[in-house]
Design a protein around this motif. Structure first.
Motif, PDB file in Angstrom:
ATOM      1  N   LEU A   7       0.917  -1.448   0.112  1.00 31.71           N
ATOM      2  CA  LEU A   7      -0.036  -0.039  -0.250  1.00 31.71           C
ATOM      3  C   LEU A   7       0.739   1.621   0.382  1.00 31.71           C
ATOM      4  O   LEU A   7       0.504   2.067  -0.514  1.00 31.71           O
ATOM      5  N   PRO A   8       2.113   1.257   0.849  1.00 25.64           N
ATOM      6  CA  PRO A   8       2.948   2.463   0.635  1.00 25.64           C
ATOM      7  C   PRO A   8       3.300   3.148  -0.813  1.00 25.64           C
ATOM      8  O   PRO A   8       2.749   4.081  -0.367  1.00 25.64           O
ATOM      9  N   ALA A   9       3.684   1.657  -1.455  1.00 29.00           N
ATOM     10  CA  ALA A   9       4.371   2.255  -3.206  1.00 29.00           C
ATOM     11  C   ALA A   9       3.271   2.350  -3.781  1.00 29.00           C
ATOM     12  O   ALA A   9       3.133   3.294  -4.564  1.00 29.00           O
ATOM     13  N   LEU A  10       1.489   1.950  -4.113  1.00 32.75           N
ATOM     14  CA  LEU A  10       0.540   2.940  -4.825  1.00 32.75           C
ATOM     15  C   LEU A  10       0.703   3.498  -3.957  1.00 32.75           C
ATOM     16  O   LEU A  10      -0.083   3.913  -5.132  1.00 32.75           O
ATOM     17  N   LYS A  11       0.376   3.964  -3.040  1.00 33.94           N
ATOM     18  CA  LYS A  11      -0.031   5.547  -2.044  1.00 33.94           C
ATOM     19  C   LYS A  11       0.737   6.436  -2.967  1.00 33.94           C
ATOM     20  O   LYS A  11       0.260   7.773  -3.339  1.00 33.94           O
ATOM     21  N   THR A  12       2.110   6.037  -3.011  1.00 29.17           N
ATOM     22  CA  THR A  12       3.027   6.792  -3.102  1.00 29.17           C
ATOM     23  C   THR A  12       3.300   7.261  -4.750  1.00 29.17           C
ATOM     24  O   THR A  12       2.785   8.677  -5.434  1.00 29.17           O
ATOM     25  N   ALA A  13       2.896   6.342  -5.676  1.00 25.94           N
ATOM     26  CA  ALA A  13       2.016   6.423  -7.050  1.00 25.94           C
ATOM     27  C   ALA A  13       1.480   6.747  -7.442  1.00 25.94           C
ATOM     28  O   ALA A  13       0.687   7.726  -8.171  1.00 25.94           O
ATOM     29  N   ARG A  14      -0.005   7.166  -7.015  1.00 24.28           N
ATOM     30  CA  ARG A  14      -1.071   7.200  -7.077  1.00 24.28           C
ATOM     31  C   ARG A  14      -0.927   8.748  -6.901  1.00 24.28           C
ATOM     32  O   ARG A  14      -1.376  10.136  -7.801  1.00 24.28           O
ATOM     33  N   SER A  15       0.078   9.603  -5.770  1.00 29.31           N
ATOM     34  CA  SER A  15      -0.004  11.380  -4.866  1.00 29.31           C
ATOM     35  C   SER A  15       0.937  11.082  -6.472  1.00 29.31           C
ATOM     36  O   SER A  15       0.177  12.664  -7.178  1.00 29.31           O
ATOM     37  N   ARG A  16       1.606  10.465  -6.595  1.00 28.96           N
ATOM     38  CA  ARG A  16       2.274  11.764  -8.144  1.00 28.96           C
ATOM     39  C   ARG A  16       0.771  11.697  -9.642  1.00 28.96           C
ATOM     40  O   ARG A  16       1.231  12.562 -10.295  1.00 28.96           O
ATOM     41  N   LEU A 127      -0.170  -5.880  -9.338  1.00 29.85           N
ATOM     42  CA  LEU A 127      -0.065  -4.576  -8.441  1.00 29.85           C
ATOM     43  C   LEU A 127       0.877  -3.525  -9.436  1.00 29.85           C
ATOM     44  O   LEU A 127       1.061  -2.455  -9.628  1.00 29.85           O
ATOM     45  N   GLY A 128       2.415  -4.344  -9.984  1.00 26.48           N
ATOM     46  CA  GLY A 128       3.005  -3.513 -10.703  1.00 26.48           C
ATOM     47  C   GLY A 128       3.248  -2.863 -11.849  1.00 26.48           C
ATOM     48  O   GLY A 128       3.472  -1.985 -12.142  1.00 26.48           O
ATOM     49  N   ARG A 129       2.515  -4.290 -12.369  1.00 29.51           N
ATOM     50  CA  ARG A 129       2.354  -3.964 -14.118  1.00 29.51           C
ATOM     51  C   ARG A 129       0.936  -2.550 -13.865  1.00 29.51           C
ATOM     52  O   ARG A 129       1.348  -1.688 -14.629  1.00 29.51           O
ATOM     53  N   LEU A 130      -0.031  -2.374 -12.837  1.00 31.78           N
ATOM     54  CA  LEU A 130      -0.631  -1.367 -12.505  1.00 31.78           C
ATOM     55  C   LEU A 130       0.074  -0.038 -12.490  1.00 31.78           C
ATOM     56  O   LEU A 130      -0.834   0.940 -12.949  1.00 31.78           O
ATOM     57  N   ILE A 131       0.362  -0.145 -11.601  1.00 36.07           N
ATOM     58  CA  ILE A 131       1.507   0.603 -10.814  1.00 36.07           C
ATOM     59  C   ILE A 131       2.027   1.517 -12.275  1.00 36.07           C
ATOM     60  O   ILE A 131       1.671   3.226 -12.811  1.00 36.07           O
ATOM     61  N   TYR A 132       2.859   0.770 -13.207  1.00 37.55           N
ATOM     62  CA  TYR A 132       3.305   1.204 -14.077  1.00 37.55           C
ATOM     63  C   TYR A 132       3.215   1.647 -15.120  1.00 37.55           C
ATOM     64  O   TYR A 132       3.204   3.142 -15.651  1.00 37.55           O
ATOM     65  N   HIS A 133       1.570   1.321 -15.573  1.00 43.74           N
ATOM     66  CA  HIS A 133       0.771   1.878 -16.528  1.00 43.74           C
ATOM     67  C   HIS A 133      -0.449   3.310 -15.922  1.00 43.74           C
ATOM     68  O   HIS A 133       0.065   4.055 -16.720  1.00 43.74           O
ATOM     69  N   ASN A 134      -0.240   3.631 -14.565  1.00 45.62           N
ATOM     70  CA  ASN A 134      -0.871   4.578 -14.184  1.00 45.62           C
ATOM     71  C   ASN A 134      -0.085   5.342 -14.157  1.00 45.62           C
ATOM     72  O   ASN A 134      -0.312   7.065 -14.589  1.00 45.62           O
ATOM     73  N   GLY A 135       1.412   5.831 -14.260  1.00 41.99           N
ATOM     74  CA  GLY A 135       2.142   6.337 -14.140  1.00 41.99           C
ATOM     75  C   GLY A 135       2.709   6.651 -15.760  1.00 41.99           C
ATOM     76  O   GLY A 135       3.153   8.194 -15.291  1.00 41.99           O
ATOM     77  N   TYR A 136       2.605   5.675 -16.522  1.00 38.69           N
ATOM     78  CA  TYR A 136       2.615   5.783 -18.011  1.00 38.69           C
ATOM     79  C   TYR A 136       2.214   7.562 -18.240  1.00 38.69           C
ATOM     80  O   TYR A 136       2.292   8.078 -19.535  1.00 38.69           O
ATOM     81  N   HIS A 137       0.567   6.877 -17.807  1.00 35.24           N
ATOM     82  CA  HIS A 137      -0.799   8.040 -19.273  1.00 35.24           C
ATOM     83  C   HIS A 137      -0.371   8.935 -17.953  1.00 35.24           C
ATOM     84  O   HIS A 137      -0.584  10.439 -17.937  1.00 35.24           O
ATOM     85  N   ALA A 138      -0.176   9.283 -16.141  1.00 34.94           N
ATOM     86  CA  ALA A 138      -0.099  10.171 -15.616  1.00 34.94           C
ATOM     87  C   ALA A 138       0.753  11.134 -16.289  1.00 34.94           C
ATOM     88  O   ALA A 138       0.779  12.450 -16.552  1.00 34.94           O
TER      89      ALA A 138
END
Length: 151
Positions: A7-16, A127-138
């Protein structure tokens, strides 16, 4: 397990991701980098749909009733995601659905491979792939806001 380790990694990625949306104006939702590319509104909707789809494919949670996935696959941005309030609503709802799905996933399920149309991944890998996907589009949204405009 999820709350302490992932969760901490997901929240950090989401904050970006949330940072690139600060002060987003409705007029910007149609902005693109180039003709034929995806708009900011399309990308926000797409990120939300992919969160829902990953919940279905990897995190043991069905799609909410009535939800259709219109921005996944070989689709074209038709310029229909032009209202800020519905985009904020689906963004918030998909992330809440994702968090609930992840926190409800049994600990023993995190490393069991799941076969999905995009490949075979464990929920942890997904979850790692989802975090990457969201960061790519962000990142795309950030570039559009900096260099793009109405096409």
């Amino acid at each position: 397990m999820f709350e302490q380790t992932l969760l901490p990694a997901l929240k950090t990625a989401r904050s970006r991701y949330m940072d690139v949306l600060v002060n987003l104006e409705e007029k910007e939702l149609v902005w693109k980098l180039a003709p034929g590319s995806n708009s900011i509104g399309f990308l926000i909707h797409h990120i939300a749909e992919v969160e829902y789809r990953f919940c279905m494919m990897f995190f043991q949670r069905p799609l909410p009733e009535g939800l259709t996935l219109a921005t996944i696959g070989n689709v074209k941005d038709e310029g229909i995601y032009t209202e800020l309030a519905p985009l904020h609503a689906i963004r918030e709802a998909s992330f809440a659905h994702l968090l609930d799905s992840l926190s409800s996933l049994p600990e023993e399920a995190w490393d069991i491979p799941c076969v999905a149309p995009i490949g075979t991944l464990t929920p942890r890998q997904a979850l790692g792939r989802l975090i990457y996907h969201n960061g790519y589009h962000a990142g795309q949204i950030g570039l559009i806001r900096k260099y793009g405009g109405a096409q």
